[in-house]
Design a protein around this motif. Structure first.
Motif, short mmCIF file in Angstrom:
data_model
loop_
_atom_site.label_atom_id
_atom_site.label_comp_id
_atom_site.label_asym_id
_atom_site.label_seq_id
_atom_site.Cartn_x
_atom_site.Cartn_y
_atom_site.Cartn_z
N GLU A 1 76.74 61.96 61.93
CA GLU A 1 76.96 61.12 63.10
C GLU A 1 77.45 61.97 64.27
O GLU A 1 78.26 62.87 64.09
N VAL B 1 75.36 51.23 72.29
CA VAL B 1 76.09 52.19 71.49
C VAL B 1 77.52 51.67 71.29
O VAL B 1 78.15 51.18 72.24
N SER C 1 76.27 50.27 60.94
CA SER C 1 75.15 50.62 60.06
C SER C 1 74.64 49.39 59.32
O SER C 1 73.51 49.35 58.87
N ASN D 1 76.12 58.18 68.14
CA ASN D 1 76.35 57.00 67.32
C ASN D 1 77.53 56.16 67.78
O ASN D 1 77.66 55.00 67.39
N ILE E 1 81.51 52.77 62.46
CA ILE E 1 80.20 53.33 62.10
C ILE E 1 79.64 52.63 60.87
O ILE E 1 78.45 52.33 60.80
#
Length: 231
Positions: free
Chosen positions: A3, A74, A121, A47, A117
């Motif tokens: 990432e 983002v 995902s 990311n 994150i």
């Protein structure tokens, strides 16, 4: 794939500290000392952004507003000394995903980065921020849930779980998914904790509580098609 993060702060020491510690966690870290510089550096390989609110020139709030208007979703974690309720609401209304007050713990930043994150995902982008089903309204940007225009009083964790299920719907989330996304990897909690919170959310949602479906052996999902579906 590793990432890639973008740290944006006009205090060089803060950028250096975050870059050093996040790279030790295995992330690739780019740094910008202004909103203007960040907008030039930012690309689709990033990311997540860790973004200071109070900067000369383009503020963090303004930068987030520019990105969201351009359709760039983002994930953003705001870093700020401003932590009043109005500031928080402003940040979230502009598309912030999380908020960390200064002075901060590096361990907390790392935990929040990992959790966000993980969460993003699970959730497809771009993220929608408002959902409605009959009398139920879920507004993630305003951290607000209403039923027939009456406020539903949820705790922070309960709201985060409901938000996660809402954004991931109709995908089934395991208890491990929910624990990692809502509590992060640095908190020791049991799978049973998720079940307890789900039970409380269902009770507070009343007739809409059955929309949170337990798929035995898999996990939970939010069913917007039929609030009377049985488990």
């Amino acid at each position: 794939m590793e990432e890639r993060l973008l740290v944006v702060d006009d205090e060089k020491d803060i950028c250096d500290i975050l870059k050093f510690n996040l790279e030790n966690e295995g992330y690739i870290v780019d740094v910008a000392n202004s909103g203007e510089e960040a907008l030039k550096i930012l690309s689709n390989v990033h990311n997540l952004i860790i973004l200071d609110v109070m900067m000369n020139g383009i503020s963090g709030f303004k930068m987030a507003e520019i990105l969201r208007e351009e359709g760039n979703y983002v994930p953003i974690i705001f870093l700020t000394a401003k932590n009043s309720e109005n500031d928080l609401l402003t940040g979230f209304s502009l598309g912030a995903d999380d908020y960390i007050a200064k002075p901060f713990s590096v361990k907390e930043v790392i935990a929040r980065v990992k959790a966000l994150i993980k969460r993003t995902s699970i959730i497809a982008q771009p993220a929608v921020t408002k959902w409605s089903f009959e009398g139920l309204n879920i507004d993630i940007s305003a951290s607000r849930v209403t039923i027939d225009d009456k406020e539903v009083s949820l705790t922070k964790k309960e709201f985060e779980i409901l938000s996660l299920l809402t954004q991931a719907s109709p995908k089934v989330l395991t208890r491990a998914d929910i624990l990692s996304s809502v509590w992060g990897e640095n908190e020791y909690v049991l799978d049973r904790t998720v079940d307890v919170h789900i039970t409380r959310i269902r009770k507070k949602l009343g007739e809409y509580g059955s929309m949170i479906v337990n798929r035995s052996g898999f996990g939970y999902y939010l069913n917007f098609n039929d609030k009377n579906e049985n488990e």
